[in-house]
Design a protein around this motif. Structure first.
Motif, mmCIF file in Angstrom:
data_model
loop_
_atom_site.group_PDB
_atom_site.id
_atom_site.type_symbol
_atom_site.label_atom_id
_atom_site.label_comp_id
_atom_site.label_asym_id
_atom_site.label_seq_id
_atom_site.Cartn_x
_atom_site.Cartn_y
_atom_site.Cartn_z
ATOM 1 N N ASP A 157 9.333 -43.830 18.170
ATOM 2 C CA ASP A 157 8.311 -44.455 19.001
ATOM 3 C C ASP A 157 7.430 -45.406 18.196
ATOM 4 O OD1 ASP A 157 7.316 -42.225 17.589
ATOM 5 O OD2 ASP A 157 5.642 -41.991 18.990
ATOM 6 N N LYS A 160 10.195 -49.308 14.218
ATOM 7 C CA LYS A 160 11.014 -50.233 14.992
ATOM 8 C C LYS A 160 12.067 -50.944 14.150
ATOM 9 C CE LYS A 160 8.586 -49.263 18.612
ATOM 10 N NZ LYS A 160 9.191 -48.389 19.647
ATOM 11 N N HIS A 210 21.631 -47.506 19.539
ATOM 12 C CA HIS A 210 21.718 -48.435 20.671
ATOM 13 C C HIS A 210 21.805 -47.703 22.012
ATOM 14 C CE1 HIS A 210 23.230 -51.929 17.929
ATOM 15 N NE2 HIS A 210 21.913 -51.859 17.969
ATOM 16 N N ASN A 213 16.626 -45.309 24.275
ATOM 17 C CA ASN A 213 15.778 -46.252 25.009
ATOM 18 C C ASN A 213 14.731 -46.874 24.100
ATOM 19 O OD1 ASN A 213 17.013 -45.828 27.562
ATOM 20 N ND2 ASN A 213 15.933 -43.869 27.736
ATOM 21 N N LEU A 214 14.926 -46.755 22.792
ATOM 22 C CA LEU A 214 13.969 -47.307 21.838
ATOM 23 C C LEU A 214 14.139 -48.819 21.753
ATOM 24 C CD1 LEU A 214 14.417 -44.544 19.124
ATOM 25 C CD2 LEU A 214 12.523 -44.762 20.741
ATOM 26 N N ASP A 215 13.049 -49.505 21.489
ATOM 27 C CA ASP A 215 13.087 -50.973 21.544
ATOM 28 C C ASP A 215 13.077 -51.622 20.169
ATOM 29 O OD1 ASP A 215 10.537 -50.216 20.902
ATOM 30 O OD2 ASP A 215 9.527 -51.585 22.276
ATOM 31 N N GLU A 217 15.238 -52.215 16.179
ATOM 32 C CA GLU A 217 16.486 -52.767 15.664
ATOM 33 C C GLU A 217 16.987 -51.877 14.535
ATOM 34 O OE1 GLU A 217 16.061 -57.517 15.896
ATOM 35 O OE2 GLU A 217 14.485 -56.521 14.743
ATOM 36 N N ASP A 292 22.130 -55.099 13.706
ATOM 37 C CA ASP A 292 21.221 -56.067 14.319
ATOM 38 C C ASP A 292 20.548 -56.941 13.267
ATOM 39 O OD1 ASP A 292 21.635 -54.678 16.764
ATOM 40 O OD2 ASP A 292 19.969 -53.317 16.308
#
Length: 465
Positions: A157, A160, A210, A213-215, A217, A292
């Motif tokens: 959370d 990132k 992937h 639901n984490l946003d 990379e 990514d």
């Protein structure tokens, strides 16, 4: 005066790792990794017999360290979670003390405007898994996936930017070819299997991330050493450099970014009858789960010539059977580390990524200069006057800037390292940090001249020269 201005939002910071900085304290719940074990077994192998139990004491001092990061211009910082700290036992249960530490550490960084970049594996195989074969054992791949999923669930959370491995070629080289990492074998077949299983583990974890639901990379950190032939007009030298590149760069770069393995390497491994054991679907999984984001560690070039020396039949097969190293006359050296300083190499890597790897988003995740006996440059106020490090960084940043101006999708620059830290068998022999560590004074910290200079670079998003 030339002003080197970098893109808005550029990542200025440094990199470190958990096993090289955290240390151990009573009651922290951490289990042994391969370095803890090796030090207990053979402490004489480690410079001045300094082991990983003390290191830089970040476990106790992270709040002070974050303030020093702010004062030295960090807006980002990479470290790693220690697998042997988070999941110390074979039951898979999480160590609550580790969760509290990493929660507090990451929160402290974020509260001070520093984004944490987190690596999942930095050479620190838990000893309980190494005893079952480590990366040779496919069960380790599945254990790693469980560990990574646990990290995502606990910290995803806030974190990132995730990375599956730092320099995965190093456990291959060090542990199974050249004997500078545990288990210190010379076994090419094992080296091939370890490399494949690391890549498989990376792809599986990328797939899992992937699916969340984490946003954020997820990427990988690779140490890229451009392979230059002795004579670019010699077909034999050029071929030797291409093979060296396949062994030490493209072995992980191609599958991580393109999802495929370099044909030169596949041909050699096939001829040696050393193709790795794999299961149906493994190659497809690697092909479909690329990174990514690519982190690039650059320290030195590799200079290569056609094989002229006799092959060491006692050690064969080895990568060295296909080329010889070449010392370029007049090369600039870091005499303390024994490495060539070739600033243009960082540009050549970035240009190659732009031209041949889809211009994937990338950043310089490590670049640095280790100096032995650096305390002799301390002034009367207790500050290390490391102008040589400032010059080193400037000389590399000019080429990073040039690559960006030409269109390379390079998003940041992290130096190795934040503060002087423990470095495997070399322990504290060579110092790399923006911040000095006084081992004789309870690991007291002092920002070096380079750290103060880096703050001005970060504040101005560039430098004048």
């Amino acid at each position: 005066m030339v002003k080197y201005k970098f893109p808005d939002g550029f990542w200025w910071g440094s990199a470190a790792s958990g096993p090289q900085t955290e240390g151990r304290v009573k009651g922290d719940g951490k289990a042994d990794n391969i370095w803890d074990h090796w030090y207990k077994k053979e402490p004489e192998k480690f410079f001045n017999q300094v082991g990983p139990q003390n290191t830089s004491k970040v476990y106790q001092s992270y709040k002070e360290d974050v303030q020093l990061m702010k004062k030295s211009g960090h807006n980002t910082f990479r470290t790693s979670i220690q697998w042997s700290r988070l999941i110390p036992n074979s039951d898979g249960k999480v160590n609550s003390e580790a969760v509290k530490f990493y929660d507090d550490y990451f929160n402290e960084l974020l509260e001070n405007g520093i984004e944490p970049f987190v690596n999942l594996f930095h050479f620190d195989m838990p000893m309980r898994l190494q005893e079952m074969g480590g990366w040779l054992n496919r069960e380790t791949v599945e254990a790693y996936v469980h560990y990574a999923e646990t990290c995502f669930e606990l910290f995803g959370d806030r974190v990132k930017k995730w990375f599956t491995h730092n320099e995965p070629i190093v456990p291959v080289e060090g542990g199974y070819l050249y004997q500078f990492h545990y288990p210190s074998e010379v076994n090419m077949k094992h080296a091939v299997q370890v490399g494949f299983n690391e890549l498989l583990a990376s792809a599986k974890v990328i797939q899992k991330y992937h699916e969340t639901n984490l946003d954020g990379e997820i990427g990988i950190i690779l140490n890229l050493t451009p392979s230059y032939p002795r004579d670019e007009n010699s077909p034999a030298d050029v071929k030797a450099a291409k093979i060296a590149d396949a062994f030490f760069n493209r072995s992980f770069l191609d599958p991580s970014v393109k999802g495929t393995f370099p044909k030169e390497l596949v041909e050699i491994v096939t001829e040696l009858n050393m193709l790795p054991e794999m299961e149906e679907g493994d190659l497809t999984l690697i092909e479909e789960n690329t990174v990514d984001l690519l982190g690039i560690n650059y320290y030195q070039p590799r200079r290569v010539k056609a094989k002229e020396s006799a092959k060491n039949n006692e050690m064969a097969p080895m990568p060295d059977d296909y080329f010889d190293d070449y010392e370029k006359p007049g090369r600039k050296m870091n005499p303390y580390r024994g490495w060539e300083i070739y600033e243009k190499g960082i540009y050549d890597i970035l240009a190659n990524i732009r031209k041949n790897y889809g211009n994937i988003q990338c950043f310089i995740s490590e670049n640095g200069m280790g100096v032995e006996g650096e305390e002799r440059f301390t002034d009367e106020n207790g500050k290390v006057q490391d102008d040589y490090r400032i010059d080193f960084i400037k000389d590399h940043l000019r080429y990073v800037h040039q690559a960006i101006q030409e269109g390379t999708n390079c998003l940041g620059y992290h130096m190795w390292t934040c503060m002087d830290n423990w470095s495997w068998l070399n322990a504290y022999k060579n110092r790399y940090g923006f911040i000095a560590i006084d081992l004789d004074n309870n690991a007291a910290r002092t920002i070096k001249k380079s750290g103060e200079w880096f703050k001005t670079v970060s504040d101005n998003n560039g430098f004048e020269d």
